[in-house]
Design a protein around this motif. Structure first.
Motif, mmCIF file in Angstrom:
data_model
loop_
_atom_site.group_PDB
_atom_site.id
_atom_site.type_symbol
_atom_site.label_atom_id
_atom_site.label_comp_id
_atom_site.label_asym_id
_atom_site.label_seq_id
_atom_site.Cartn_x
_atom_site.Cartn_y
_atom_site.Cartn_z
ATOM 1 N N THR A 40 0.777 -1.290 -0.091
ATOM 2 C CA THR A 40 0.028 -0.128 -0.069
ATOM 3 C C THR A 40 0.842 1.460 -0.061
ATOM 4 O O THR A 40 2.132 1.125 0.235
ATOM 5 C CB THR A 40 -0.858 0.094 1.336
ATOM 6 O OG1 THR A 40 -0.116 0.367 2.329
ATOM 7 C CG2 THR A 40 -1.801 -1.234 1.606
ATOM 8 N N ASP A 41 0.172 2.254 -0.231
ATOM 9 C CA ASP A 41 0.933 3.563 -0.151
ATOM 10 C C ASP A 41 0.868 4.005 1.664
ATOM 11 O O ASP A 41 0.350 3.305 2.151
ATOM 12 C CB ASP A 41 0.600 4.600 -0.926
ATOM 13 C CG ASP A 41 -1.053 5.025 -0.748
ATOM 14 O OD1 ASP A 41 -1.670 4.499 0.010
ATOM 15 O OD2 ASP A 41 -1.489 5.811 -1.808
ATOM 16 N N LYS A 43 -1.111 6.170 2.786
ATOM 17 C CA LYS A 43 -2.392 6.334 3.182
ATOM 18 C C LYS A 43 -3.268 5.181 3.584
ATOM 19 O O LYS A 43 -4.201 5.179 3.837
ATOM 20 C CB LYS A 43 -3.192 7.367 2.293
ATOM 21 C CG LYS A 43 -2.555 8.701 2.260
ATOM 22 C CD LYS A 43 -3.244 9.473 1.417
ATOM 23 C CE LYS A 43 -2.737 10.988 1.059
ATOM 24 N NZ LYS A 43 -3.235 11.739 0.056
ATOM 25 N N LYS A 45 -4.047 3.022 0.703
ATOM 26 C CA LYS A 45 -4.464 2.553 -0.677
ATOM 27 C C LYS A 45 -3.630 1.653 -1.245
ATOM 28 O O LYS A 45 -2.249 1.616 -1.374
ATOM 29 C CB LYS A 45 -4.612 3.694 -1.565
ATOM 30 C CG LYS A 45 -5.578 4.840 -1.173
ATOM 31 C CD LYS A 45 -5.611 5.982 -2.060
ATOM 32 C CE LYS A 45 -6.456 6.891 -1.496
ATOM 33 N NZ LYS A 45 -6.635 8.007 -2.488
ATOM 34 N N VAL A 46 -4.267 0.497 -1.828
ATOM 35 C CA VAL A 46 -3.346 -0.817 -2.047
ATOM 36 C C VAL A 46 -2.944 -0.444 -3.629
ATOM 37 O O VAL A 46 -3.413 -0.051 -4.578
ATOM 38 C CB VAL A 46 -4.486 -2.092 -2.298
ATOM 39 C CG1 VAL A 46 -3.973 -3.026 -2.785
ATOM 40 C CG2 VAL A 46 -4.870 -2.480 -0.724
#
Length: 135
Positions: A40-41, A43, A45-46
């Motif tokens: 993920t990043d 934040k 988000k995948v």
């Protein structure tokens, strides 16, 4: 005679968008039957994911360290295309994929690893024990 209505379908090939992400997180969930890898990043988000089953292993071969290493390698190769350079690693679960992940990441020098954390949930006291057995 029944007439079959076919809609005009056009084949649209979507171009894969590669994001320019420098920092990310690598989550390794290792169970006794499989190893799941998610990148993920920061934040959450995948970006990419992989698993031992996704890499073609079936049955008891999914729960081997080699299968876990293959899953991690596949996920990191895809993430490298997005420009990933720095990683935080989070290990979860009791399986053999944990050790394989650490060994693979130590041998692979493509990524800067900032943090390695074990986030396996451990009960502080657990549920109430069963009542005493009477014979």
């Amino acid at each position: 005679m029944a007439e079959i209505n076919q809609k005009n379908k056009t084949n649209t090939n979507k171009k894969k968008v590669f994001k320019n992400i420098v920092e990310g997180r690598l989550y390794v969930q290792s169970t006794f039957n499989n190893t799941l890898v998610t990148i993920t990043d920061t934040k959450g988000k995948v970006i990419n994911w992989s698993s031992a089953g996704n890499c073609g292993f079936k049955g008891s071969r999914k729960s081997t360290p080699f299968a876990a290493t293959t899953a991690i390698e596949k996920a990191l190769e895809e993430a490298k295309k997005h420009g990933l350079k720095r990683l935080e690693v989070y290990l979860n679960g009791p399986g053999v994929g944990r050790d394989a992940a650490l060994r693979f990441l130590r041998s692979k020098r493509d990524f800067d690893i900032d943090k390695i954390a074990d986030v396996t949930p451990i009960p502080h006291n657990g549920p109430r024990p069963p009542k005493q057995r009477r014979v």
